[in-house]
Design an enzyme around this catalytic site. Sequence first.
Site, PDB file in Angstrom:
ATOM      1  N   VAL A 293       0.861  -1.180   0.000  1.00 41.70           N
ATOM      2  CA  VAL A 293       0.000   0.000   0.000  1.00 41.70           C
ATOM      3  C   VAL A 293       0.896   1.229   0.000  1.00 41.70           C
ATOM      4  CG1 VAL A 293      -1.847   1.239   1.187  1.00 41.70           C
ATOM      5  CG2 VAL A 293      -1.738  -1.273   1.320  1.00 41.70           C
ATOM      6  N   CYS A 294       0.558   2.198  -0.840  1.00 43.10           N
ATOM      7  CA  CYS A 294       1.246   3.482  -0.859  1.00 43.10           C
ATOM      8  C   CYS A 294       2.744   3.277  -1.141  1.00 43.10           C
ATOM      9  CB  CYS A 294       0.980   4.207   0.460  1.00 43.10           C
ATOM     10  SG  CYS A 294       1.351   5.964   0.481  1.00 43.10           S
TER      11      CYS A 294
END
Length: 240
Positions: free
Chosen positions: A103-104
């Site tokens: 994520v990210c």
Amino acid sequence: MRSAPYRIGFLLWPGLTQLDLTGPAQVLARMPGAELHFAWKTLEPVPSDCGLALVPTVTLAACPRLDLLCVPGGAPVAPVMRDAEVLDWLRRQSGGADLVTSVCTGSLILAAAGLLRGRRAGCHWAAGHQLALFGATFVAERVVEDGNLITAGGVTSGIDLAFRVIERGHGRDVAEAVQLALEYDPAPIAGGTPQTARPGILAEVRAMMADRLRAREAEIAAIARAGARSGHAQAASASA
């Protein structure tokens, strides 16, 4: 029919963005057969970027083989990208996992471990261009699939990633049932991406992030150069 638990492991690291982890964890905890593990070097609480401490459930050394590996991101990502113990653990776990996810800026951590070369990957919009330093291709989408690699864009995209995982493993009906149980039906104001934000807002956010990003980008570029030198040295040694 699978009878063993489906082991899902999240890497905790100091300074991570808590929603990068807690968002997908909340969704995946509802997946049939899921067994969640939160791993770090010790069992001491790990501080997140908003002051909320997250408590590991297992150390890296004691973590079982994972079926799904998830690496959350955060702003102070460079130190963990240089952490040999963490990178070695990621390489070992990814080798046996059904799915490798992030994520990210967690995708930059995977990239530093050498796991994204030649792959398509998501990342936060302000950092995705640096994936190219590690031989990966940045795709500006909320969820990006490339074989067994599933990577999300910035922060809240991790929730969408988790639903994609459930749908992929258990079908659309199960994913929608979990979605309904969690009442996940976002209707935000427009402007959550650089493409949809008003120009003035985008300029303001870029300006706020500029100094921090410049410092971090220099660190990440140095990590990529060091990794490339190491790779060349290993290749030369192997061919000697």
